[in-house]
Design a protein around this motif. Structure first.
Motif, PDB file in Angstrom:
ATOM      1  N   THR A   1       6.531   4.395 -12.259  1.00 42.76           N
ATOM      2  CA  THR A   1       6.714   5.927 -11.911  1.00 42.76           C
ATOM      3  C   THR A   1       6.371   6.498 -13.145  1.00 42.76           C
ATOM      4  O   THR A   1       6.973   6.224 -14.245  1.00 42.76           O
ATOM      5  CB  THR A   1       8.009   6.311 -11.324  1.00 42.76           C
ATOM      6  OG1 THR A   1       8.191   5.654 -10.167  1.00 42.76           O
ATOM      7  CG2 THR A   1       8.066   7.865 -11.354  1.00 42.76           C
TER       8      THR A   1
ATOM      9  N   LEU B   1       5.725  10.268 -15.073  1.00 41.58           N
ATOM     10  CA  LEU B   1       6.156  11.916 -14.986  1.00 41.58           C
ATOM     11  C   LEU B   1       5.189  12.317 -16.131  1.00 41.58           C
ATOM     12  O   LEU B   1       5.651  12.056 -17.619  1.00 41.58           O
ATOM     13  CB  LEU B   1       7.463  12.155 -15.003  1.00 41.58           C
ATOM     14  CG  LEU B   1       7.940  13.422 -15.032  1.00 41.58           C
ATOM     15  CD1 LEU B   1       7.362  14.199 -13.555  1.00 41.58           C
ATOM     16  CD2 LEU B   1       9.289  13.869 -15.145  1.00 41.58           C
TER      17      LEU B   1
ATOM     18  N   VAL C   1       0.306  11.498  -0.606  1.00 39.12           N
ATOM     19  CA  VAL C   1       1.522  10.515  -0.586  1.00 39.12           C
ATOM     20  C   VAL C   1       1.176   9.829   0.717  1.00 39.12           C
ATOM     21  O   VAL C   1       1.193  10.067   1.856  1.00 39.12           O
ATOM     22  CB  VAL C   1       2.905  11.197  -0.224  1.00 39.12           C
ATOM     23  CG1 VAL C   1       2.500  12.536   1.089  1.00 39.12           C
ATOM     24  CG2 VAL C   1       3.852  10.435   0.150  1.00 39.12           C
TER      25      VAL C   1
ATOM     26  N   GLY D   1       9.173  11.567  -4.746  1.00 38.37           N
ATOM     27  CA  GLY D   1       8.293  12.281  -5.460  1.00 38.37           C
ATOM     28  C   GLY D   1       8.832  13.798  -5.782  1.00 38.37           C
ATOM     29  O   GLY D   1       8.884  14.364  -6.921  1.00 38.37           O
TER      30      GLY D   1
ATOM     31  N   VAL E   1       3.902  13.854 -10.934  1.00 40.67           N
ATOM     32  CA  VAL E   1       4.461  12.569 -11.000  1.00 40.67           C
ATOM     33  C   VAL E   1       3.634  11.621 -10.295  1.00 40.67           C
ATOM     34  O   VAL E   1       2.951  12.166  -9.026  1.00 40.67           O
ATOM     35  CB  VAL E   1       5.881  12.621 -10.148  1.00 40.67           C
ATOM     36  CG1 VAL E   1       5.786  12.939  -8.781  1.00 40.67           C
ATOM     37  CG2 VAL E   1       6.515  11.351 -10.521  1.00 40.67           C
ATOM     38  N   ARG E   2       3.380  10.559 -10.550  1.00 44.00           N
ATOM     39  CA  ARG E   2       2.529   9.343  -9.952  1.00 44.00           C
ATOM     40  C   ARG E   2       3.470   8.093  -9.539  1.00 44.00           C
ATOM     41  O   ARG E   2       4.357   7.647 -10.451  1.00 44.00           O
ATOM     42  CB  ARG E   2       1.507   8.929 -10.755  1.00 44.00           C
ATOM     43  CG  ARG E   2       0.515   7.906  -9.787  1.00 44.00           C
ATOM     44  CD  ARG E   2      -0.392   7.406 -11.035  1.00 44.00           C
ATOM     45  NE  ARG E   2      -1.283   6.501 -10.424  1.00 44.00           N
ATOM     46  CZ  ARG E   2      -2.303   6.640  -9.433  1.00 44.00           C
ATOM     47  NH1 ARG E   2      -2.889   7.902  -9.178  1.00 44.00           N
ATOM     48  NH2 ARG E   2      -3.098   5.701  -9.155  1.00 44.00           N
ATOM     49  N   ILE E   3       4.056   7.852  -8.293  1.00 43.89           N
ATOM     50  CA  ILE E   3       4.702   6.808  -7.932  1.00 43.89           C
ATOM     51  C   ILE E   3       3.935   5.614  -7.454  1.00 43.89           C
ATOM     52  O   ILE E   3       3.127   6.026  -6.264  1.00 43.89           O
ATOM     53  CB  ILE E   3       5.858   7.205  -6.945  1.00 43.89           C
ATOM     54  CG1 ILE E   3       6.686   8.311  -7.723  1.00 43.89           C
ATOM     55  CG2 ILE E   3       6.532   6.023  -6.701  1.00 43.89           C
ATOM     56  CD1 ILE E   3       7.726   8.875  -6.605  1.00 43.89           C
TER      57      ILE E   3
ATOM     58  N   ALA F   1       2.330   7.768  -4.323  1.00 44.42           N
ATOM     59  CA  ALA F   1       2.600   9.383  -4.303  1.00 44.42           C
ATOM     60  C   ALA F   1       2.065   9.899  -5.562  1.00 44.42           C
ATOM     61  O   ALA F   1       2.397   9.370  -6.701  1.00 44.42           O
ATOM     62  CB  ALA F   1       4.201   9.617  -4.193  1.00 44.42           C
ATOM     63  N   ASP F   2       1.134  10.881  -5.508  1.00 43.99           N
ATOM     64  CA  ASP F   2       0.537  11.455  -6.790  1.00 43.99           C
ATOM     65  C   ASP F   2       0.499  12.847  -6.406  1.00 43.99           C
ATOM     66  O   ASP F   2      -0.332  13.725  -5.736  1.00 43.99           O
ATOM     67  CB  ASP F   2      -0.985  11.008  -6.589  1.00 43.99           C
ATOM     68  CG  ASP F   2      -1.779  11.381  -8.055  1.00 43.99           C
ATOM     69  OD1 ASP F   2      -0.814  11.935  -8.894  1.00 43.99           O
ATOM     70  OD2 ASP F   2      -2.973  11.102  -8.031  1.00 43.99           O
ATOM     71  N   LEU F   3       1.613  13.593  -6.795  1.00 44.93           N
ATOM     72  CA  LEU F   3       2.242  14.853  -6.524  1.00 44.93           C
ATOM     73  C   LEU F   3       2.286  15.930  -7.765  1.00 44.93           C
ATOM     74  O   LEU F   3       2.481  15.194  -8.904  1.00 44.93           O
ATOM     75  CB  LEU F   3       3.545  14.892  -5.781  1.00 44.93           C
ATOM     76  CG  LEU F   3       3.603  13.895  -4.585  1.00 44.93           C
ATOM     77  CD1 LEU F   3       5.002  13.960  -4.075  1.00 44.93           C
ATOM     78  CD2 LEU F   3       2.551  14.312  -3.352  1.00 44.93           C
TER      79      LEU F   3
END
Length: 598
Positions: free
Chosen positions: A411, A413, A555, A450, A404-406, A565-567
């Motif tokens: 956002t 997914l 994050v 995230g 996921v990238r916010i 946030a790149d999780l």
């Protein structure tokens, strides 16, 4: 895999009690303490009891030993001095490519926030680069900022870096210096004692803080002597209970101790060095954890009565002193202890005790529900490698299960846009049932959302055993600045609710509490968003532990128009894609990546 023995080859401690490990050990054996009452120091309105370094002495020593024309902060000088002595003792060529520097600190140069023009120096990764470069080392240094457990986490990370065979040597430096920022924060919690602390004692009234630096140098080798201190095992667990208070059942510490006991027999263990902060709740929690693990009768000690709580240095210097004391055949005393004040027995003593055993445990606990421990021993005991480590040597790479990238833009997914809402808008869309969200700082809200998106379909039994290993550059800088405003001369009103969020690892604690994650939680600070390096570091956790999966990635929060946030969820192989709840609408595909683990 090749050599897998990790040994300590050099160490150093700089503290108010001495400038070498030997000096510090002798001071403890003589019963000396660095703690004293300070009034008016750092411009604080309240007096406090602490162990403070002589800044003029440290600066003079640095200036006389350094040929560099660079200007360094006091924190950086302290780290460099400690590392220099340890490096010289083992004749390490610190500039070599097979050497990595790992820094353990809670707040680094946070005191520079009093000067707004020096905000870049507030980044711990900035200091880490300067420290490594001082020794001519061009590898990217690692910074572990995991509240009070940072010093043990840094040792664990060093072991993993060496087991990955990317490096042969690790220079692990733990340090923190006190300031108005840090002292006022602990005062806001009403946690500080006005007299030297009394760990585990019936009359304990709180903790003291202290300044110190410690360096421990580790080597990966296949030629260790019986007299070498060897890494044996380690563990990291979250309470999943509260961001600023320990579990009343000692859950995280109990799990840590239980893991260590799988690899070192109680009968062979000289003692367990406890966190022992002398607060009502920490000491009680540790007594409960010891009883649950069957270690109430094992000799134990706590060293905060000599140094106070030295934050990011604590796990390093207390490990070094435990090694030195065991070498001398003694168990160091718990200064300030007279009568047991915990509901469960703890085998601590105000006097020096003798021992002929050659293994010990070191455990720590801290804000964010974090708990960590490490076991060191002598003899021919090999270090613990997880079953997953064996798998990693035979299977290709790591699998990414979800991503996921916010950002302020959208956002996304797994490559699909799912929202263009703000962080608060995401909460309304994907959560909405967790009012604690509104008490969090912006960094925690970002990381929380995230995790919420990635973990919502994963069964509880798998979440419980997961790890959360996150990265960023800014640490908690936006909250640091907000807290700094509350202690300015015009507006001195330190807030405990704000201060706790000046620890970047709190985001991992918030995630653990929400999803009942009892596995490892850790926070790293680096100066660039390098997804490959992040996955490489996170995947090393499989070398010493067995998480069901790892939530990892970047994050970072600057302001409402600049955050990311790149999780990812990662695990060992594509078979673990079954972790994710399958449904007819799922388009998730496994992506194999190959961090260098062998």
């Amino acid at each position: 895999m090749g050599s897998d023995m990790i040994v300590k080859i050099a160490d150093n401690i700089i503290s108010p009690l001495g400038l070498t490990t030997e000096d510090n050990l002798n001071a403890l054996l003589q019963g000396n303490s660095g703690l004293s009452l300070h009034e008016g120091t750092f411009g604080l309105p309240e007096a406090f009891c602490a162990s403070l370094l002589d800044r003029n002495l440290i600066t003079d020593l640095f200036d006389r030993s350094s040929l560099s024309l660079e200007k360094y902060t006091f924190f950086e000088k302290l780290c460099i001095l400690s590392a220099s002595q340890a490096i010289a003792d083992c004749s390490l060529q610190a500039e070599n490519e097979d050497v990595i520097f790992i820094i353990s600190t809670t707040k680094g140069n946070v005191d520079v926030l009093e000067d707004s023009e020096k905000s870049e120096e507030a980044f711990p990764s900035y200091s880490a680069r300067r420290i490594a470069k001082y020794f001519g080392n061009n590898n990217t240094p690692e910074v572990i900022s995991n509240a009070c457990i940072s010093g043990v986490c840094a040792q664990i990370e060093a072991v993993r870096a060496l087991l990955s065979e990317n490096y042969r040597y690790a220079v692990v430096i733990g340090a923190d210096v006190l300031s108005k920022f840090i002292i006022s924060g602990f005062q806001s919690f009403k946690a500080l004692s006005m007299e030297p602390c009394k760990p585990f004692d019936n009359a304990r009234t709180g903790l003291n803080l202290g300044e110190a630096a410690g360096t421990i140098i580790l080597e990966r080798t296949d030629d260790a002597t019986p007299e070498s201190w060897r890494y044996t095992a380690s563990s990291n667990h979250n309470d999943a209970n509260h961001i600023s208070g320990p579990s009343r059942t000692g859950e995280g510490s109990f799990r840590v101790i239980s893991d260590l006991l799988k690899h070192v027999d109680k009968a062979e263990t000289a003692f367990i060095n406890l966190h022992g902060t002398a607060t009502a709740y920490n000491d009680e929690m540790e007594s409960i954890a010891l009883e649950r693990a069957g270690l109430s009768d094992l000799p134990a000690n706590g060293l905060k009565g000599f140094y106070g709580h030295t934050l990011g240095a604590a796990g390093i210097i207390e490990t070094i002193l435990s090694m030195a004391a065991t070498d001398a055949g003694v168990i160091l005393p718990t200064r300030g202890f007279e009568t047991c004040g915990t509901s469960r027995p703890v085998n601590v003593d105000k006097n020096i005790r003798e021992t002929d055993k050659q293994a010990f445990f070191k455990i720590l606990s801290g804000f964010g529900g974090s708990n960590a421990g490490i076991a060191w021993s002598k003899g021919d005991r090999a270090c613990h490698r997880s079953n997953d480590a064996k798998c990693l040597s035979n299977e290709p790479g790591i699998t990414t299960l979800a991503h996921v990238r916010i950002s302020p833009d959208a956002t996304i997914l797994d490559g699909r846009k799912i929202s263009d809402s703000s962080i608060s808008g995401l909460y309304r869309e994907f959560a909405g049932d967790y009012p604690k969200f509104f008490k969090m700082d912006s960094l925690c809200k970002l990381g929380f959302m995230g995790a919420e998106i990635l973990l919502k379909d994963i069964p509880a039994e798998l979440r419980e055993k997961a790890a959360v290993i996150l990265f960023n550059r800014n640490s908690s800088l936006i909250t640091d600045r907000n807290y700094q405003k509350t202690i300015s001369e015009d507006n001195y009103f330190p807030s405990p609710a704000l201060f706790v969020y000046t620890l970047a690892n709190i985001v991992t604690g918030e995630i653990a509490i929400r999803h009942r994650i009892h596995g490892e939680t850790a926070f790293h600070i680096t100066d660039e968003n390098n997804a490959g390096l992040q996955e490489e570091i996170a995947a090393r956790a499989f070398l010493t532990s067995s998480p069901s999966f790892i939530l990892t990635g970047w994050v970072d929060y600057n302001n409402e128009s600049d955050y990311l946030a790149d999780l990812r969820l990662i695990t060992r192989n594509c078979d673990s894609a079954s972790i994710l709840k399958s449904d007819s609408d799922s388009n998730i595909e496994c992506e194999e990546v190959s961090p260098n683990l062998n």
